[in-house]
Design an enzyme around this catalytic site. Structure first.
Site, PDB file in Angstrom:
ATOM      1  CB  CYS A   1      -2.362  -2.518   5.478  1.00  0.00           C
ATOM      2  SG  CYS A   1      -3.809  -1.592   5.031  1.00  0.00           S
TER       3      CYS A   1
ATOM      4  CG  ASP B   1      -2.061  -1.066   1.267  1.00  0.00           C
ATOM      5  OD1 ASP B   1      -2.067  -2.045   0.177  1.00  0.00           O
ATOM      6  OD2 ASP B   1      -2.899  -1.201   2.095  1.00  0.00           O
TER       7      ASP B   1
ATOM      8  CE  LYS C   1      -3.639  -4.283   1.282  1.00  0.00           C
ATOM      9  NZ  LYS C   1      -4.372  -3.336   2.230  1.00  0.00           N
TER      10      LYS C   1
HETATM   11  N1  TIU Z   1      -2.711   0.555   3.998  1.00  0.00           N
HETATM   12  C1  TIU Z   1      -3.383   1.021   5.450  1.00  0.00           C
HETATM   13  O1  TIU Z   1      -2.627   0.665   6.043  1.00  0.00           O
HETATM   14  N2  TIU Z   1      -4.551   1.563   5.204  1.00  0.00           N
HETATM   15  C2  TIU Z   1      -5.146   2.512   6.259  1.00  0.00           C
HETATM   16  O2  TIU Z   1      -6.283   2.778   6.171  1.00  0.00           O
HETATM   17  N3  TIU Z   1      -4.128   2.747   7.189  1.00  0.00           N
HETATM   18  C3  TIU Z   1      -4.427   3.633   8.045  1.00  0.00           C
HETATM   19  O3  TIU Z   1      -3.539   3.963   9.014  1.00  0.00           O
HETATM   20  N4  TIU Z   1      -5.605   4.275   8.260  1.00  0.00           N
END
Ligand code: TIU
Length: 229
Positions: A164, A26, A131
Site C-alpha cells: 500500500c 493503513d 480505500k
Molecule cells: N496496507 C497494505 O499494505 N495491505 C496489504 O494487504 N499488505 C500486504 O502486505 N499484504
C-alpha cells in the site's frame, strides 16, 4: 512561501509547511498487531510493530508544527459490494476478507481489526480515507481533499512498504505530489522487500520520491515550531 529542507536521499527535499501533509497509511490492528489477520496468515508482525513508536513521534511533531494530518484504512463495506470478486478469491484463504477473523470480520469497515492501532488514533479534524484498494488515490476522495488544502508534499508513513505504501507513492508521484518516505515509519513482513522497496523509491534521482527517517524529519519539524512560536 516559507521554504525549508528535509535531509533525504537522493538529495534534500525543499518543502513549505503550509503545503505539506503527513499521510499515515493503513496502520490498522489487523496488519500491525499480534493476533491480527496479518499474523494469522503466518507473517511476523515485528517489523510492522516497530514502525508505531517512530510514527507516533512524527505525528506529535507534525501536529505541533500545524501540518495537515490524514489517514487511510484498507477495507470494505460490510456487504462487500466494493470488493472485487478477484480480491475476495485471491489466495484461496480459509479466512479471508469479509470472514470472521481474530479481530472481527477481516478488512470490513467498523470492525475492531480494521481500525487504526491505539497508539496512532486520529484526532478530531484529521480525515480518514477508507480505500478499497492498495493505492490511496483509487476510488477515494484523497486527491480532492489534498488539492482543496493546497497540499504539494506528502510525508509518508505506514504499512506495508511494498504494497500500500508503494502503490500510494506511485499514484501520488504521477499526480505531481512530492513524497518523502520515512524508512523507520514504513514496514514490511519481508525484510528484502523493505530494503528494495525503499531503494526503488530513491533510485534514478528519486524516480518516485525521497527517503528519509523519523529523527531527521522530527528535528526539522521541531525547528519549525520554534520559528512559529
Ligand atoms: N496496507 C497494505 O499494505 N495491505 C496489504 O494487504 N499488505 C500486504 O502486505 N499484504
Amino acid at each position: 512561501m516559507a521554504t525549508h529542507t528535509f535531509p533525504a536521499e537522493p538529495y534534500p527535499l525543499e518543502f513549505d509547511p503550509e503545503s505539506t501533509a503527513l499521510l499515515v497509511i493503513d496502520m490498522q490492528r489487523d496488519f500491525v498487531n499480534p493476533g491480527g489477520f496479518g499474523e494469522m496468515l503466518g507473517n511476523d508482525v515485528t517489523p510492522l510493530r516497530s514502525t508505531v513508536e517512530p510514527t507516533r513521534r512524527v505525528l506529535e511533531a507534525a501536529r505541533a508544527a500545524g501540518l495537515f494530518v490524514i489517514y487511510t484504512r484498507e477495507g470494505h463495506r460490510p456487504d462487500l459490494a466494493d470488493a472485487p470478486p478477484t480480491k475476495l478469491a485471491r489466495g484461496h484463504l480459509a479466512c479471508g476478507i469479509g470472514d470472521q477473523g481474530p479481530m472481527g470480520r477481516v478488512l470490513v469497515r467498523g470492525e475492531y481489526g480494521h481500525d487504526i492501532v491505539d497508539e496512532l488514533q486520529p484526532q478530531e479534524g484529521e480525515p480518514i480515507i477508507d480505500k478499497p484498494g492498495k493505492g490511496s488515490f483509487y476510488a477515494t476522495d484523497l486527491e480532492l481533499i489534498l488539492r482543496n488544502r493546497g497540499i504539494k508534499t506528502l510525508i509518508i508513513t505506514g504499512v506495508t512498504t511494498e504494497v500500500c505504501v508503494h502503490t500510494t507513492v506511485r499514484e501520488a508521484n504521477d499526480r505531481g505530489f512530492e513524497c518523502i518516505v520515512l524508512e523507520d515509519c514504513v514496514g514490511s513482513y519481508f525484510p528484502e522487500f523493505q530494503e528494495m522497496g525503499l531503494r526503488m523509491i530513491k533510485a534514478q534521482g528519486g524516480i518516485f520520491g525521497w527517503v528519509s527517517n523519523s529523527s531527521d524529519v522530527v528535528s526539522v519539524l521541531q525547528r519549525l515550531e520554534k520559528v512559529a512560536a
